[in-house]
Design a protein around this motif. Structure first.
Motif, short mmCIF file in Angstrom:
data_model
loop_
_atom_site.label_atom_id
_atom_site.label_comp_id
_atom_site.label_asym_id
_atom_site.label_seq_id
_atom_site.Cartn_x
_atom_site.Cartn_y
_atom_site.Cartn_z
N SER A 132 10.80 27.38 -41.15
CA SER A 132 11.81 26.47 -40.79
C SER A 132 12.30 26.71 -39.49
O SER A 132 12.55 26.02 -38.54
N ASN A 133 12.85 28.01 -39.29
CA ASN A 133 13.84 28.25 -38.21
C ASN A 133 12.71 28.26 -36.93
O ASN A 133 13.35 28.02 -35.61
N ILE A 134 11.66 28.79 -37.17
CA ILE A 134 10.71 28.44 -35.79
C ILE A 134 10.17 27.27 -35.53
O ILE A 134 10.20 27.01 -34.24
N THR A 135 9.94 26.41 -36.44
CA THR A 135 9.21 25.02 -36.13
C THR A 135 10.23 23.91 -35.96
O THR A 135 9.81 22.88 -35.55
N GLY A 136 11.53 24.11 -36.57
CA GLY A 136 12.61 23.08 -36.52
C GLY A 136 12.43 22.10 -37.32
O GLY A 136 13.11 21.18 -37.51
N LEU A 137 11.71 22.31 -38.48
CA LEU A 137 11.55 21.53 -39.69
C LEU A 137 12.40 22.21 -40.64
O LEU A 137 12.67 23.21 -40.76
N THR A 138 12.87 21.41 -41.87
CA THR A 138 13.35 21.93 -42.85
C THR A 138 12.63 22.75 -43.82
O THR A 138 11.19 22.41 -43.87
N ALA A 139 13.10 23.78 -44.43
CA ALA A 139 12.29 24.37 -45.38
C ALA A 139 11.87 23.53 -46.58
O ALA A 139 10.77 23.68 -47.06
N SER A 140 12.35 22.49 -46.95
CA SER A 140 12.19 21.52 -48.03
C SER A 140 11.13 20.89 -47.58
O SER A 140 9.86 20.44 -48.19
N GLN A 141 11.05 20.35 -46.40
CA GLN A 141 10.04 19.48 -45.62
C GLN A 141 8.54 20.43 -45.62
O GLN A 141 7.68 19.77 -45.95
N ILE A 142 8.56 21.70 -45.05
CA ILE A 142 7.52 22.28 -44.92
C ILE A 142 6.74 22.54 -46.45
O ILE A 142 5.59 22.32 -46.72
N ARG A 143 7.98 23.07 -47.27
CA ARG A 143 7.20 23.01 -48.80
C ARG A 143 6.54 21.75 -49.47
O ARG A 143 5.65 21.95 -49.99
N GLN A 144 7.35 20.56 -49.06
CA GLN A 144 6.87 19.48 -49.52
C GLN A 144 5.34 19.11 -48.94
O GLN A 144 4.59 18.69 -49.68
N ASP A 145 5.37 19.36 -47.60
CA ASP A 145 4.01 19.05 -46.83
C ASP A 145 2.92 19.88 -47.50
O ASP A 145 1.92 19.34 -47.93
#
Length: 215
Positions: A39-52
């Motif tokens: 998340s820190n690298i991509t600018g997306l939230t950790a929750s969004q990454i996990r959901q994706d």
């Protein structure tokens, strides 16, 4: 794990971003990464990454995170770049030449095996080792060489005709740079890259910065 539902276009468009960043992370020798670190690298939230990622099975381990190479390999498989694709460019003008020169396509498995044009001065020439053929030969070439993707960089008024030829010859994917919306059967995938529209979006946000949300 097989997905049991249709994945939204927003999720699909984020997968290449994950793939790109994971490649950069792997080059640094990092073996595993948490969703928060990603998340820190991509600018997306950790929750969004996990959901994706959960749309396709998750891949992470609680307390461990994600194995960088394994996750990158899974995303590579999901977006379909774990195989090679034969592609041709129709329109040997400036955009066509620029795409033909992009060396990373081949490294990603996209093999530009021919260019096509109607200009007699270009037909028979080679550009960066890629032969330029008569556009009248497009259908036969697609069938013979098992072309997967047709890249259209022609003027707008001939783009639909090129698309029709490609579809009739059995192509399932069209990457369209012509400033026109193509009409194709549902079984054929079209990805439009309308440069003017992208530029107009940029100028809108320049003049309306309060509406801008970084992506």
């Amino acid at each position: 794990m097989k997905k049991e539902h249709r994945v939204s276009i927003a999720v699909i468009k984020r997968l290449p971003k994950y793939y790109r960043y994971l490649g950069m992370i792997a080059e640094k020798g990092i073996i595993r990464i948490s969703s928060q670190e990603l998340s820190n690298i991509t600018g997306l939230t950790a929750s969004q990454i996990r959901q994706d990622l959960n749309h396709f099975g998750g891949f992470g381990q609680q307390g461990y995170g994600y194995n960088v190479e394994e996750l990158r390999g899974e995303i590579e498989r999901i977006i379909g770049i774990n195989r090679d694709y034969n592609a041709v460019i129709v329109g040997a003008g400036n955009i066509g030449h620029a795409l033909a020169q992009y060396e990373r396509f081949e490294g990603l498995g996209f093999m530009i095996i021919g260019m096509f044009d109607t200009d007699e001065e270009k037909i028979g020439e080679e550009f960066d080792g890629i032969p330029v053929y008569d556009q009248a030969e497009l259908s036969t070439f697609i069938d013979k060489e098992k072309v997967d993707i047709v890249v259209i960089t022609t003027p707008a008024h001939v783009a639909q005709q090129v698309a029709d030829i490609a579809v009739d010859a059995g192509v399932k994917g069209i990457w369209n740079f012509a400033p026109v919306d193509l009409k194709v059967p549902e079984k054929v995938v079209v990805e439009n890259v309308h440069l003017n529209e992208s530029l107009f979006t940029l100028t809108y946000y320049i003049n309306n910065q309060s509406d801008y949300v970084p992506r």
